[in-house]
Design a protein around this motif. Structure first.
Motif, mmCIF file in Angstrom:
data_model
loop_
_atom_site.group_PDB
_atom_site.id
_atom_site.type_symbol
_atom_site.label_atom_id
_atom_site.label_comp_id
_atom_site.label_asym_id
_atom_site.label_seq_id
_atom_site.Cartn_x
_atom_site.Cartn_y
_atom_site.Cartn_z
ATOM 1 N N GLU A 1 0.774 -1.249 -0.022
ATOM 2 C CA GLU A 1 -0.005 0.058 0.062
ATOM 3 C C GLU A 1 0.706 1.130 -0.056
ATOM 4 O O GLU A 1 1.393 1.699 1.155
ATOM 5 N N PRO A 2 1.083 2.066 -1.057
ATOM 6 C CA PRO A 2 1.758 3.082 -1.225
ATOM 7 C C PRO A 2 1.382 4.247 -0.779
ATOM 8 O O PRO A 2 1.832 5.291 -0.995
ATOM 9 N N ALA A 3 0.343 4.194 0.131
ATOM 10 C CA ALA A 3 0.008 5.567 0.774
ATOM 11 C C ALA A 3 0.796 6.072 1.846
ATOM 12 O O ALA A 3 1.371 5.455 2.614
ATOM 13 N N ASP A 4 0.921 7.132 1.827
ATOM 14 C CA ASP A 4 1.669 8.044 2.834
ATOM 15 C C ASP A 4 0.909 8.710 3.778
ATOM 16 O O ASP A 4 0.404 10.039 3.298
ATOM 17 N N TYR A 5 0.797 8.355 4.887
ATOM 18 C CA TYR A 5 -0.354 8.673 5.787
ATOM 19 C C TYR A 5 -0.051 10.082 6.258
ATOM 20 O O TYR A 5 -0.643 10.928 6.826
ATOM 21 N N ARG B 1 -0.323 15.637 7.677
ATOM 22 C CA ARG B 1 0.400 17.261 7.582
ATOM 23 C C ARG B 1 -0.332 18.040 6.886
ATOM 24 O O ARG B 1 -0.581 19.287 7.277
ATOM 25 N N LYS B 2 -1.092 17.439 5.807
ATOM 26 C CA LYS B 2 -1.969 18.355 5.072
ATOM 27 C C LYS B 2 -3.101 18.904 5.984
ATOM 28 O O LYS B 2 -3.572 19.906 5.941
ATOM 29 N N LEU B 3 -3.809 17.839 6.656
ATOM 30 C CA LEU B 3 -4.672 18.384 7.639
ATOM 31 C C LEU B 3 -4.259 19.248 8.917
ATOM 32 O O LEU B 3 -5.082 20.061 9.108
ATOM 33 N N LYS B 4 -3.200 19.114 9.174
ATOM 34 C CA LYS B 4 -2.645 19.953 10.265
ATOM 35 C C LYS B 4 -2.476 21.229 9.710
ATOM 36 O O LYS B 4 -2.753 22.560 10.234
ATOM 37 N N ASP B 5 -1.719 21.597 8.433
ATOM 38 C CA ASP B 5 -1.711 22.745 7.677
ATOM 39 C C ASP B 5 -2.966 23.296 7.441
ATOM 40 O O ASP B 5 -3.066 24.662 7.541
ATOM 41 N N GLU B 6 -4.082 22.801 7.392
ATOM 42 C CA GLU B 6 -5.399 23.226 7.280
ATOM 43 C C GLU B 6 -6.161 23.656 8.115
ATOM 44 O O GLU B 6 -7.104 24.234 8.432
ATOM 45 N N GLY B 7 -5.620 23.141 9.261
ATOM 46 C CA GLY B 7 -6.152 23.622 10.742
ATOM 47 C C GLY B 7 -7.337 22.739 11.034
ATOM 48 O O GLY B 7 -7.850 22.798 12.244
ATOM 49 N N LYS B 8 -7.070 21.423 10.491
ATOM 50 C CA LYS B 8 -8.132 20.333 10.973
ATOM 51 C C LYS B 8 -7.593 19.487 12.247
ATOM 52 O O LYS B 8 -8.299 18.861 12.836
ATOM 53 N N LEU B 9 -6.217 19.639 12.456
ATOM 54 C CA LEU B 9 -5.638 18.952 13.364
ATOM 55 C C LEU B 9 -4.715 19.614 14.184
ATOM 56 O O LEU B 9 -4.067 20.425 13.584
ATOM 57 N N ASP B 10 -4.788 19.662 15.653
ATOM 58 C CA ASP B 10 -3.642 20.448 16.410
ATOM 59 C C ASP B 10 -2.458 19.868 16.362
ATOM 60 O O ASP B 10 -2.301 18.632 15.981
ATOM 61 N N ASP B 11 -1.671 20.313 17.253
ATOM 62 C CA ASP B 11 0.006 19.764 17.292
ATOM 63 C C ASP B 11 -0.084 18.522 18.012
ATOM 64 O O ASP B 11 0.566 17.785 17.745
#
Length: 84
Positions: A39-43, A48-58
């Motif tokens: 599975e070549p998915a890079d979770y 990181r994308k969700l964090k940059d969008e503000g959907k995840l905090d640190d």
């Protein structure tokens, strides 16, 4: 099975099926031995994308990052990114 040719057709079909299954199994184990990820998915990049969008905090990102099993080749890349 009165027809002798029918027996040959059945045996030949079974042989082809077994060869295909054997090839698939051999390729699967070869990939596992070489460390090829099926599975070549890079979770982590998705998180990181969700964090940059503000959907995840640190804190959430940190927990997710530690929960993902690391591939030995990826550990060197992560260390290089953190040191840069």
């Amino acid at each position: 099975m009165q027809i002798p040719e029918a027996r040959w057709i059945i045996w030949l079909t079974l042989l082809v099926i077994f060869v295909l299954i054997g090839t698939y199994v051999a390729m699967y184990f070869r990939g596992q031995a070489k460390g090829i990820v099926q599975e070549p998915a890079d979770y982590l990049s998705d998180f990181r994308k969700l964090k940059d969008e503000g959907k995840l905090d640190d804190e959430e990102f940190g927990r997710l990052k530690q929960a993902i099993p690391k591939h030995p080749m990826m550990e060197d890349d992560d260390q290089a990114k953190e040191n840069a």
